[in-house]
Structure formats: C-alpha cells, structure tokens
Design an enzyme around this catalytic site. Structure first.
Site, mmCIF file in Angstrom:
data_model
loop_
_atom_site.group_PDB
_atom_site.id
_atom_site.type_symbol
_atom_site.label_atom_id
_atom_site.label_comp_id
_atom_site.label_asym_id
_atom_site.label_seq_id
_atom_site.Cartn_x
_atom_site.Cartn_y
_atom_site.Cartn_z
ATOM 1 N N ASN A 1 0.878 -1.179 0.000
ATOM 2 C CA ASN A 1 0.000 0.000 0.000
ATOM 3 C C ASN A 1 0.912 1.225 0.000
ATOM 4 O OD1 ASN A 1 -1.784 2.054 0.515
ATOM 5 N ND2 ASN A 1 -2.320 1.383 2.593
ATOM 6 N N LYS B 1 0.119 4.263 -0.322
ATOM 7 C CA LYS B 1 -0.555 5.450 0.241
ATOM 8 C C LYS B 1 -0.338 6.659 -0.678
ATOM 9 C CE LYS B 1 -0.005 3.394 4.753
ATOM 10 N NZ LYS B 1 -0.056 3.542 6.192
ATOM 11 N N HIS C 1 -9.501 0.961 5.040
ATOM 12 C CA HIS C 1 -8.216 1.168 5.721
ATOM 13 C C HIS C 1 -8.437 2.107 6.912
ATOM 14 C CE1 HIS C 1 -4.131 2.499 6.493
ATOM 15 N NE2 HIS C 1 -3.742 1.391 5.876
ATOM 16 N N GLU D 1 -6.867 4.539 7.944
ATOM 17 C CA GLU D 1 -6.710 5.976 7.626
ATOM 18 C C GLU D 1 -7.984 6.519 6.977
ATOM 19 O OE1 GLU D 1 -2.976 5.537 5.563
ATOM 20 O OE2 GLU D 1 -2.062 5.023 7.480
ATOM 21 N N GLU E 1 -5.505 -5.252 10.563
ATOM 22 C CA GLU E 1 -4.533 -4.183 10.772
ATOM 23 C C GLU E 1 -4.820 -3.485 12.106
ATOM 24 O OE1 GLU E 1 -2.607 -2.992 6.817
ATOM 25 O OE2 GLU E 1 -4.215 -1.592 7.240
ATOM 26 N N GLY F 1 2.280 2.053 10.839
ATOM 27 C CA GLY F 1 3.200 3.178 10.673
ATOM 28 C C GLY F 1 3.890 3.596 11.967
ATOM 29 N N SER G 1 3.300 -2.380 10.417
ATOM 30 C CA SER G 1 4.764 -2.405 10.581
ATOM 31 C C SER G 1 5.369 -3.775 10.278
ATOM 32 C CB SER G 1 5.156 -1.935 11.983
ATOM 33 O OG SER G 1 4.693 -0.606 12.194
HETATM 34 C C1 PEP Z 1 -0.852 0.050 6.215
HETATM 35 O O1 PEP Z 1 -1.026 1.257 6.225
HETATM 36 O O2 PEP Z 1 -1.674 -0.691 5.648
HETATM 37 C C2 PEP Z 1 0.318 -0.479 6.907
HETATM 38 C C3 PEP Z 1 0.309 -1.712 7.279
HETATM 39 O O3 PEP Z 1 1.341 0.415 7.113
HETATM 40 P P1 PEP Z 1 2.759 0.080 7.800
HETATM 41 O O4 PEP Z 1 3.271 -1.187 7.196
HETATM 42 O O5 PEP Z 1 3.626 1.259 7.475
HETATM 43 O O6 PEP Z 1 2.508 -0.058 9.266
#
Ligand code: PEP
Length: 257
Positions: free
Chosen positions: A11, A13, A100, A102, A172, A178, A218
């Site tokens: 992703n 973003k 997601h 976000e 998630e 992040g 992460s």
């Molecule tokens: C995401 O935003 O879907 C995600 C998993 O981000 P990150 O790997 O940076 O935590």
C-alpha cells in the site's frame, strides 16, 4: 499445512509521483524472480500512477497485480473528486483496499460506507481487501474482538457466499500501523484465528478455510517470517516497507518459505 497461497500487497498510500512510482516499480520488476509465482504479489500506487505502473509491469514476464487504495460506491455522476470501481478496473486494477484505518479515521468512513464500496467493487469484479482492526484504546478496553466482529459483519453485509472468494481480509491493528510497533505473532495469530472463526459462522467452514487473511502493521523483512509462519496469517498488507523495492521483495521472500 494450509493450502492458501500467501498474498503480499504493498500500500503505497499518498506516496509516489508518476516518476517516483516508476522507479519503485522498476526496482521490484528488476529484482523479481520466478519463485514469486508461488505467492500473490500486488502493489497499490496512488490513482495517478496506476497507468504508469501497469505499463512498466506488463509484458515483462512478471506476475505483479495492481490495486487501488479506495473507490466510491456510485458508478458515475456528480461526485466531484471521486473515482468509481469500474474506472479502477479500466485502469487495470485487480484489487482495491477498502476500510483502511486511515480512511476510517481521517476521512470518517463508517462501516455502512465501507460496505457500499465493497459491494460496488464486487459488482464489477474488483476484489476488495477489507481492512479491519482495533485502536489502542479499544484493545486496552478489551474491545478488540467486539470491534473486529462489528467491522466484519457490517463490512460484509449482503456479500454472497459465492462472492467471498473475491474477498481478502486485512487485520490491521491501528496501533501498529506506521508506528514501528508490530503485533506479536501471538497477538496477530489470535486475531486472525478469531476472524476465520467468525467468517465460518457468517458463511461456512470451507469459505473460512479458503479466505486469505493478511496482517498489516509495521510488517518488515525482519519480522515477516515469524508473522507469516502463523497458521492463520496468509500474507501482509505492507505500508512503509513497500516503498522500498528490496524490503518489499524481502517480505515476499519470507512468504516463500
Ligand atoms: C498500512 O497502512 O496498511 C500499513 C500496514 O502500514 P505500515 O506497514 O507502514 O505499518
């Protein structure tokens, strides 16, 4: 041993002008190896880079699917700034990330909105990656499973059993996205196993056993192997590490073992 094929999806973003996206995908294509045919690999660039990325992937003998990061549920009309599922199919997308965290927090999308998008995507054979996950507060208040169940039930409302083969779930935990703070393999496995069990209750065992449940939060080359070794973790939705071709492919390598 599960028969499910691992699915690693990047992703990107809101990162990547068309030229930055071109250099990132070139790094992935340039280091691609045949063994990756044994996993599903996908990247989700910003809308404006979809065509560019598609052009750099197609005809190169590599197997990397394309996804988008959002869509609107209506098919066309006066919805300034929005993009429809059919437009994404035309832009060569196989997948679309929906729900997601976000989108849920910054853009205030609720479960009803997300469900409309899931059904709109399915109606044009675009495969939703439905994200679910609890915030830190919800985890600390012992509400994790309640939140996951609500997001699953509402997100999948009126999705038929036959359409479930087109759905991927991404667990998630919001507190891990992040932040560099990854769920332990045990925490992630428990959530994944709960999700699979609830899918079995909502549908049936064969749908639950077949569905891909990715972990996101992460995931990096140094923790991917342990996470992906868990029986109910079938892949990763990767944010930060997907912006570096070598790290993204190192996670794909972890999925091969
Ligand atoms: C995401 O935003 O879907 C995600 C998993 O981000 P990150 O790997 O940076 O935590």
């Amino acid at each position: 041993m599960s028969a499910r094929r691992k699915f690693i999806c990047g992703n990107w973003k809101m990162n990547g002008t068309a030229s930055e996206a071109a250099s990132l995908i070139a790094g992935i294509v340039g280091n691609w190896k045949d063994a990756y045919r044994n996993v599903e690999l996908a990247v989700c660039p910003p809308f404006t880079a979809l065509l560019e990325v598609h052009a750099l992937v197609s005809g190169r003998g590599v197997q990397i699917a394309l996804g988008a990061q959002n869509c609107y549920h209506e098919t066309k009309g006066a919805f300034t700034g929005e993009i429809s599922a059919r437009m994404l199919v035309e832009a060569n997308c196989t997948y679309v990330i929906l729900g997601h965290s976000e989108r849920r927090t910054i853009f205030e999308e609720d479960d009803v909105t997300i469900n409309k998008k899931v059904r709109a995507a399915l109606s044009v054979s675009l495969k939703p990656i439905l994200c679910v996950g609890e915030t830190l507060d919800e985890r600390e208040l012992n509400q994790t499973y309640e939140v996951l169940l609500r997001q699953l039930k509402e997100g999948l409302r009126d999705v038929s059993a036959s359409d479930m083969k087109h759905i991927t779930i991404a667990y998630e935990p919001v507190w891990a996205i992040g932040t560099g703070r990854t769920a332990t393999p045990e925490i992630a496995q428990n959530a994944h196993s709960f999700i699979r069990m609830e899918i079995a209750k909502l549908y049936d065992d064969s749908i639950a056993n077949a569905i891909i449940i990715q972990y996101g939060g992460s995931m990096k080359p140094d923790n991917a192997k342990e996470l992906l070794a868990q029986p109910d973790i079938d892949g990763g939705l990767i944010g930060g590490a997907a912006l570096d071709a070598k790290q993204f492919l190192a996670i794909a390598d972890a999925a091969l073992n």
